[in-house]
Enzyme design. Structure first.
Site, short mmCIF file in Angstrom:
data_model
loop_
_atom_site.label_atom_id
_atom_site.label_comp_id
_atom_site.label_asym_id
_atom_site.label_seq_id
_atom_site.Cartn_x
_atom_site.Cartn_y
_atom_site.Cartn_z
N PRO A 90 -24.63 -18.38 -11.74
CA PRO A 90 -25.51 -19.51 -11.67
C PRO A 90 -27.14 -19.03 -11.38
O PRO A 90 -27.91 -19.65 -11.52
CB PRO A 90 -25.28 -20.32 -10.58
N GLU A 117 -17.16 -17.35 -3.99
CA GLU A 117 -18.75 -17.67 -3.71
C GLU A 117 -19.61 -16.66 -4.81
O GLU A 117 -20.88 -16.79 -4.94
CB GLU A 117 -19.12 -17.51 -2.27
N ARG A 155 -19.15 -15.69 -33.10
CA ARG A 155 -19.51 -16.84 -34.36
C ARG A 155 -20.69 -16.06 -34.96
O ARG A 155 -20.74 -16.04 -36.39
CB ARG A 155 -20.01 -17.75 -33.71
N ASP A 170 -28.16 -23.73 -38.22
CA ASP A 170 -28.14 -23.91 -37.03
C ASP A 170 -29.32 -24.61 -36.25
O ASP A 170 -30.25 -24.39 -36.60
CB ASP A 170 -27.46 -22.84 -36.11
C1 JFH Z 1 -19.39 -19.39 -10.44
C2 JFH Z 1 -19.72 -21.01 -7.51
C3 JFH Z 1 -21.05 -22.24 -5.90
C4 JFH Z 1 -22.73 -21.32 -4.72
C5 JFH Z 1 -26.53 -22.26 -5.18
C6 JFH Z 1 -25.98 -22.33 -6.62
C7 JFH Z 1 -24.65 -22.11 -6.62
C8 JFH Z 1 -20.79 -19.93 -7.18
C9 JFH Z 1 -18.39 -17.32 -9.70
C10 JFH Z 1 -22.69 -20.35 -13.82
C11 JFH Z 1 -23.28 -21.36 -14.36
C12 JFH Z 1 -21.55 -20.67 -12.99
C13 JFH Z 1 -20.62 -19.87 -12.19
C14 JFH Z 1 -20.46 -18.56 -12.72
C15 JFH Z 1 -19.85 -17.61 -12.02
C16 JFH Z 1 -19.22 -18.05 -10.86
C17 JFH Z 1 -18.53 -20.68 -8.46
C18 JFH Z 1 -20.07 -22.14 -6.86
C19 JFH Z 1 -21.97 -21.11 -5.78
C20 JFH Z 1 -25.34 -21.93 -4.25
C21 JFH Z 1 -21.61 -19.82 -6.47
C22 JFH Z 1 -18.06 -18.33 -8.88
C23 JFH Z 1 -20.15 -20.31 -11.14
N1 JFH Z 1 -24.23 -21.61 -15.17
N2 JFH Z 1 -22.73 -22.42 -13.59
N3 JFH Z 1 -21.91 -22.07 -12.75
N4 JFH Z 1 -18.70 -19.62 -9.22
N5 JFH Z 1 -23.89 -22.22 -5.31
#
Ligand code: JFH
Length: 234
Positions: A90, A117, A155, A170
């Site tokens: 994220p 996490e 793709r 696209d």
């Molecule tokens: C992922 C996860 C919650 C903590 C502020 C924002 C995130 C991680 C590995 C990518 C997109 C992901 C993604 C990618 C990899 C992982 C779960 C949940 C937090 C604090 C971190 C673990 C999530 N674009 N969305 N999600 N998680 N919070």
């Protein structure tokens, strides 16, 4: 052949999705070699532990650095140095069509999927070349983001999508959303297909579709509209 190595604690998720449809066929046809690698295979303890609690405290667990380093080392030994090591997170920059094009031209791609996490920052600092996000929402791990990236990237590889699904048409290549589509029957439960589409008037059909693309983009994605130059716009 291009290679994509995916490091994950859920390799079956990757294999299941990428064995179907257009991407499954690309693999069978030798366009790309996708290999899902189980992170636990790169542990060195009896219980194959991949995670630990965060230094400094706080909730949840973090993926340990050692298995991830060993996985990338083994992939490098087998395949040669990767063109990119992508971490789905994220915290990454948002995936765009331009970025998908860039990855599609690479010979050797490694994708790391986090869980819990996230992963130890030393992995990111030492190994990761690109931190990528699929959007401003949070999913439970990196596997679905990785699948989405790989689907979009494969793709675009030569020979994967034929004339019937021309990649040049696209939305995000043209910069406009697509027009509506209809098929037989011309009337279904009293719902009619727009008359122009059954008129046989090809120029009128093209004009109608062009208008629909602009109308939809204006209504649904004004952000895209701002970037595109529409012919005879007034
Ligand atoms: C992922 C996860 C919650 C903590 C502020 C924002 C995130 C991680 C590995 C990518 C997109 C992901 C993604 C990618 C990899 C992982 C779960 C949940 C937090 C604090 C971190 C673990 C999530 N674009 N969305 N999600 N998680 N919070």
């Amino acid at each position: 052949m291009a290679t994509i190595d995916v490091v994950t604690i859920f390799p079956a998720m990757i294999d299941a999705v990428l064995s179907e449809g257009v991407i499954g066929r690309a693999r069978v046809n030798g366009v790309v070699d996708v290999k899902a690698r189980d992170l636990r295979d790169y542990t060195s303890d009896k219980h194959r532990v991949v995670d630990d609690s965060p230094f400094g405290g706080g909730p949840g667990m973090v993926l340990k650095p050692e298995p991830l380093f060993r996985a990338v080392d083994e992939i490098t030994a087998e395949r040669g140095a990767p063109d990119a090591v992508v971490l789905m997170t994220p915290q990454g920059r948002a995936l765009t069509h331009a970025e998908v094009v860039r990855f599609s031209r690479m010979e050797r791609l490694v994708v790391l999927c986090g869980r819990y996490e996230g992963i130890d920052e030393r992995v990111t600092e030492a190994l990761v070349t690109d931190e990528i996000s699929i959007g401003d929402f949070v999913v439970t791990g990196g596997e679905i983001p990785a699948l989405l990236l790989i689907d979009a990237v494969v793709r675009l590889m030569p020979g994967v999508v034929g004339d019937e699904g021309s990649v040049e048409a696209d939305s995000f290549v043209q910069g406009l959303l697509d027009h509506p589509h209809y098929t037989r029957p011309a009337v279904f439960r009293g719902l009619e297909v727009p008359g122009v589409l059954t008129s046989g008037h090809h120029a009128a059909i093209e004009q109608w579709r062009a208008e629909q693309r602009v109308k939809r983009t204006r209504e649904r994605r004004p952000d895209l509209m701002a970037k595109v130059k529409v012919k005879e716009q007034s």
